[in-house]
Design a protein around this motif. Sequence first.
Motif, PDB file in Angstrom:
ATOM      1  N   GLU A   1      59.072   6.863 -65.868  1.00  0.00           N
ATOM      2  CA  GLU A   1      59.552   6.390 -67.358  1.00  0.00           C
ATOM      3  C   GLU A   1      60.192   5.294 -67.614  1.00  0.00           C
ATOM      4  O   GLU A   1      61.458   5.124 -68.322  1.00  0.00           O
ATOM      5  CB  GLU A   1      59.877   7.501 -68.194  1.00  0.00           C
ATOM      6  N   GLY A   2      60.030   4.143 -66.621  1.00  0.00           N
ATOM      7  CA  GLY A   2      60.835   2.976 -66.786  1.00  0.00           C
ATOM      8  C   GLY A   2      62.283   2.886 -66.197  1.00  0.00           C
ATOM      9  O   GLY A   2      63.297   2.193 -66.356  1.00  0.00           O
ATOM     10  N   LYS A   3      62.764   4.182 -65.682  1.00  0.00           N
ATOM     11  CA  LYS A   3      64.008   4.155 -64.891  1.00  0.00           C
ATOM     12  C   LYS A   3      63.773   4.430 -63.590  1.00  0.00           C
ATOM     13  O   LYS A   3      62.859   5.153 -63.084  1.00  0.00           O
ATOM     14  CB  LYS A   3      64.798   5.195 -65.763  1.00  0.00           C
ATOM     15  N   ASP A   4      64.780   4.138 -62.533  1.00  0.00           N
ATOM     16  CA  ASP A   4      64.817   4.545 -61.300  1.00  0.00           C
ATOM     17  C   ASP A   4      65.506   5.713 -60.997  1.00  0.00           C
ATOM     18  O   ASP A   4      66.478   6.088 -61.526  1.00  0.00           O
ATOM     19  CB  ASP A   4      65.549   3.243 -60.515  1.00  0.00           C
ATOM     20  N   VAL A   5      64.933   6.736 -60.513  1.00  0.00           N
ATOM     21  CA  VAL A   5      65.266   8.070 -60.166  1.00  0.00           C
ATOM     22  C   VAL A   5      65.124   8.280 -58.765  1.00  0.00           C
ATOM     23  O   VAL A   5      64.302   7.924 -58.035  1.00  0.00           O
ATOM     24  CB  VAL A   5      64.705   9.071 -61.160  1.00  0.00           C
ATOM     25  N   TYR A   6      66.182   9.246 -58.017  1.00  0.00           N
ATOM     26  CA  TYR A   6      65.861   9.758 -56.885  1.00  0.00           C
ATOM     27  C   TYR A   6      65.229  11.219 -56.972  1.00  0.00           C
ATOM     28  O   TYR A   6      65.464  12.023 -57.863  1.00  0.00           O
ATOM     29  CB  TYR A   6      67.132   9.986 -56.164  1.00  0.00           C
ATOM     30  N   ARG A   7      64.323  11.418 -56.336  1.00  0.00           N
ATOM     31  CA  ARG A   7      63.521  12.657 -55.903  1.00  0.00           C
ATOM     32  C   ARG A   7      63.902  13.442 -54.738  1.00  0.00           C
ATOM     33  O   ARG A   7      63.535  12.913 -53.748  1.00  0.00           O
ATOM     34  CB  ARG A   7      62.204  12.669 -56.136  1.00  0.00           C
ATOM     35  N   PHE A   8      64.511  14.645 -54.611  1.00  0.00           N
ATOM     36  CA  PHE A   8      64.787  15.211 -53.579  1.00  0.00           C
ATOM     37  C   PHE A   8      64.254  16.610 -53.659  1.00  0.00           C
ATOM     38  O   PHE A   8      64.263  17.106 -54.876  1.00  0.00           O
ATOM     39  CB  PHE A   8      66.368  15.413 -53.433  1.00  0.00           C
ATOM     40  N   MET A   9      63.826  16.985 -52.566  1.00  0.00           N
ATOM     41  CA  MET A   9      63.056  18.457 -52.408  1.00  0.00           C
ATOM     42  C   MET A   9      63.594  18.947 -51.074  1.00  0.00           C
ATOM     43  O   MET A   9      63.437  18.409 -50.031  1.00  0.00           O
ATOM     44  CB  MET A   9      61.573  18.356 -52.664  1.00  0.00           C
ATOM     45  N   ALA A  10      63.803  20.412 -51.143  1.00  0.00           N
ATOM     46  CA  ALA A  10      64.005  21.214 -49.770  1.00  0.00           C
ATOM     47  C   ALA A  10      63.312  22.518 -50.041  1.00  0.00           C
ATOM     48  O   ALA A  10      62.819  23.011 -51.042  1.00  0.00           O
ATOM     49  CB  ALA A  10      65.472  21.476 -49.588  1.00  0.00           C
TER      50      ALA A  10
ATOM     51  N   MET B   1      52.867  16.971 -51.951  1.00  0.00           N
ATOM     52  CA  MET B   1      53.224  16.103 -50.760  1.00  0.00           C
ATOM     53  C   MET B   1      54.369  16.341 -49.909  1.00  0.00           C
ATOM     54  O   MET B   1      54.186  16.750 -48.663  1.00  0.00           O
ATOM     55  CB  MET B   1      53.033  14.535 -50.839  1.00  0.00           C
ATOM     56  N   ALA B   2      55.455  16.777 -50.652  1.00  0.00           N
ATOM     57  CA  ALA B   2      56.476  17.228 -50.111  1.00  0.00           C
ATOM     58  C   ALA B   2      56.297  18.725 -49.209  1.00  0.00           C
ATOM     59  O   ALA B   2      56.874  18.828 -47.967  1.00  0.00           O
ATOM     60  CB  ALA B   2      57.587  17.310 -50.977  1.00  0.00           C
TER      61      ALA B   2
ATOM     62  N   GLN C   1      54.826  20.813 -42.038  1.00  0.00           N
ATOM     63  CA  GLN C   1      54.928  20.377 -40.475  1.00  0.00           C
ATOM     64  C   GLN C   1      56.186  20.229 -39.808  1.00  0.00           C
ATOM     65  O   GLN C   1      56.352  19.707 -38.907  1.00  0.00           O
ATOM     66  CB  GLN C   1      54.341  18.915 -40.827  1.00  0.00           C
ATOM     67  N   GLY C   2      57.309  20.879 -40.556  1.00  0.00           N
ATOM     68  CA  GLY C   2      58.556  21.107 -39.965  1.00  0.00           C
ATOM     69  C   GLY C   2      59.776  20.234 -40.577  1.00  0.00           C
ATOM     70  O   GLY C   2      60.815  20.226 -40.199  1.00  0.00           O
ATOM     71  N   ALA C   3      59.425  19.457 -41.481  1.00  0.00           N
ATOM     72  CA  ALA C   3      60.477  18.621 -42.033  1.00  0.00           C
ATOM     73  C   ALA C   3      61.413  19.627 -42.889  1.00  0.00           C
ATOM     74  O   ALA C   3      61.113  20.666 -43.321  1.00  0.00           O
ATOM     75  CB  ALA C   3      59.893  17.601 -43.280  1.00  0.00           C
ATOM     76  N   GLU C   4      62.513  19.138 -43.022  1.00  0.00           N
ATOM     77  CA  GLU C   4      63.698  20.012 -43.544  1.00  0.00           C
ATOM     78  C   GLU C   4      64.112  19.495 -45.039  1.00  0.00           C
ATOM     79  O   GLU C   4      64.717  20.047 -45.772  1.00  0.00           O
ATOM     80  CB  GLU C   4      64.869  19.814 -42.736  1.00  0.00           C
ATOM     81  N   GLU C   5      63.721  18.324 -45.248  1.00  0.00           N
ATOM     82  CA  GLU C   5      63.970  17.571 -46.763  1.00  0.00           C
ATOM     83  C   GLU C   5      63.042  16.450 -46.993  1.00  0.00           C
ATOM     84  O   GLU C   5      62.291  16.097 -46.113  1.00  0.00           O
ATOM     85  CB  GLU C   5      65.276  17.265 -46.699  1.00  0.00           C
TER      86      GLU C   5
ATOM     87  N   GLU D   1      58.560  33.070 -43.795  1.00  0.00           N
ATOM     88  CA  GLU D   1      57.327  32.267 -44.282  1.00  0.00           C
ATOM     89  C   GLU D   1      57.727  31.183 -45.203  1.00  0.00           C
ATOM     90  O   GLU D   1      58.399  31.500 -46.288  1.00  0.00           O
ATOM     91  CB  GLU D   1      56.199  32.844 -44.498  1.00  0.00           C
ATOM     92  N   LEU D   2      57.153  29.985 -45.160  1.00  0.00           N
ATOM     93  CA  LEU D   2      57.488  29.033 -46.031  1.00  0.00           C
ATOM     94  C   LEU D   2      56.908  29.485 -47.368  1.00  0.00           C
ATOM     95  O   LEU D   2      55.639  29.911 -47.584  1.00  0.00           O
ATOM     96  CB  LEU D   2      56.749  27.527 -45.776  1.00  0.00           C
ATOM     97  N   ARG D   3      57.403  29.483 -48.555  1.00  0.00           N
ATOM     98  CA  ARG D   3      56.915  30.018 -49.893  1.00  0.00           C
ATOM     99  C   ARG D   3      56.972  29.088 -50.861  1.00  0.00           C
ATOM    100  O   ARG D   3      56.213  29.055 -51.823  1.00  0.00           O
ATOM    101  CB  ARG D   3      57.896  31.258 -50.410  1.00  0.00           C
ATOM    102  N   GLY D   4      57.783  27.960 -50.873  1.00  0.00           N
ATOM    103  CA  GLY D   4      57.741  26.737 -51.992  1.00  0.00           C
ATOM    104  C   GLY D   4      58.868  25.968 -51.715  1.00  0.00           C
ATOM    105  O   GLY D   4      59.466  25.810 -50.417  1.00  0.00           O
TER     106      GLY D   4
END
Length: 569
Positions: free
Chosen positions: A164-173, A145-146, A152-156, A194-197
């Motif tokens: 697994e029962g814990k609050d976590v932040y997921r960040f992707m660039a 999804m990220a 579509q042009g998003a930078e992050e 070109e966007l590769r991954g």
Amino acid sequence: MGQTPSKLRKILLSRRFWVWPVLAWSLVAGLSLLWSAIGLNRQAMALARERGWFAFQVLETARVWNARHGGVYVPVTEATPPNPYLKVPERDVQTLSGKSLTMINPAYMTRQIAEIAKERQSMVLHITSLQPLRPANSASPWEAMALRTFAQGAEEYLELVRDEGKDVYRFMAPLYTRRECLKCHAQQGYEEGELRGGISVTFPAQTILEGVQEQTKNLILLHLGVWILLTGSTLWFLNRVRNHLLHLRRIQVEYEAMLLSGNEDALTPQIPPEPLASRRSFPDPLHTGTRVPPVRDSLALSSDPRSALGKAKILLVEDDPLNRRMLEALLQGVGVFPDTVQNGQEALDHLAVADYDLVLMDCQMPIMDGFTASQELRKREGTEKKHTPVVAVTAFSLTGDQEKCQRAGMDDYLAKPVCRQDLLELLDRWLPDWRAAAPEAVSSGLIDGTQQGSEPTIDQRTFRTLCGELGTEVVHEVVQLFLETLPERVQAIEVGMQTGDTQAVHWATHPLKSPSHQLGALRFSRLATELDTLTRSNSLDGAQLLADQLLQEARQVDAALKEMSSHCP
């Protein structure tokens, strides 16, 4: 009547309306707290974004260094075997001493750094693509999804999730294809730019969320303190205003109780015997001790009293609708058709554009009272050499009111409650020629309302006199106004007696005394006066019997007034 409009005065005196400012401050505090909480959440997301972006930038910098060197060689070990997905010449080499080396490209390096970070439980790093060379680098649903948002042009991409029962932040660039990357990825058809991954960074949210919770608790305490301060100050102010109004009302009640406790003669304020001129004609402070002559030479009155008085211009200034209507009807009954206004400011506006022969001025009114209006009128007249007689319509309920009227520049007074005879005498003083023209037409005074024998519910002589003075139509209006408010007053008395609220009983009883007496409900008026006198001292001792008698009498008065109103002569 008072300085406060009736509706506002009712709100200030009834504590049940005070819930509205409390609700208003609660709404303000709640909205402020909500806005602050949203701001804290935004700050937390910004802090998480910075942390994820920093980790990505450090890793990406290392990858660029590796790519610019065309990969680096490291010894082959069990933990670092040759990369089967790397299809380049000289992937594996041997040193002169026979030691085996294998090439580590940026992707292989990223994977090994991610394994070290996972071992240290600091964060989880994952290099991924929608077209990976290595199947283990396939994108998870969240990463896919990220990657689509990057296309579509998003930078992050950042999100707080439960894992697994814990609050976590997921960040992707995103990762874009560089020139040095084509050595390994040209075979997949990628072109430069070109966007590769992308690289996802997952890290615990506990530290950030604990900071947010601490700040939220402080915000709640701050808003609660401010709410208590503002609400308490508002209620304190309203209570002070209420006590002030009650005090003024109590002073007025004491005087009215004195007036209504005796016979008809007690309705006229007791003034020490003086010559009529000095007793009724106040000194004018703007004319150095001279008195305004009661005779109006400028009036040319005819032999017909109605037509004569019709030529005299009289301004009636009264804010209470019932009193204004009764005064107007009394004047019309002798041929005077006054202009009516509701406060001192409106009176000054009328006097600025028209000349009046007489002004009947109520003393206590909203917006501008009669004292202030009279003072302003005298200031205006000081340079114009004219003088308009101003008569104070007052009960003289406060000590020093007569002196206050004099200082304000008023010339005379008309005592409340106003009766026909007092009004005729006032017209005699200031419009003297009209009685000589038609003495029989207007000479009748107030008929004694008492009766011999048993006292009826409504004294017919008093009621007939009122009909004669005001007219059938006006009496119907007065009776309707009285009967419309009677059930509400009766209910308030019942509730006040049940709850022991003396002020509620006092405020419900006081307005019933004077109008019931004028309508001929003499027994009801006497009971209301006794109950009001008893409760104004904040005591209900012995009040229950009076209240029971008053409530029983109210039902009889209601029926009797309806019957008599329909047969008003």
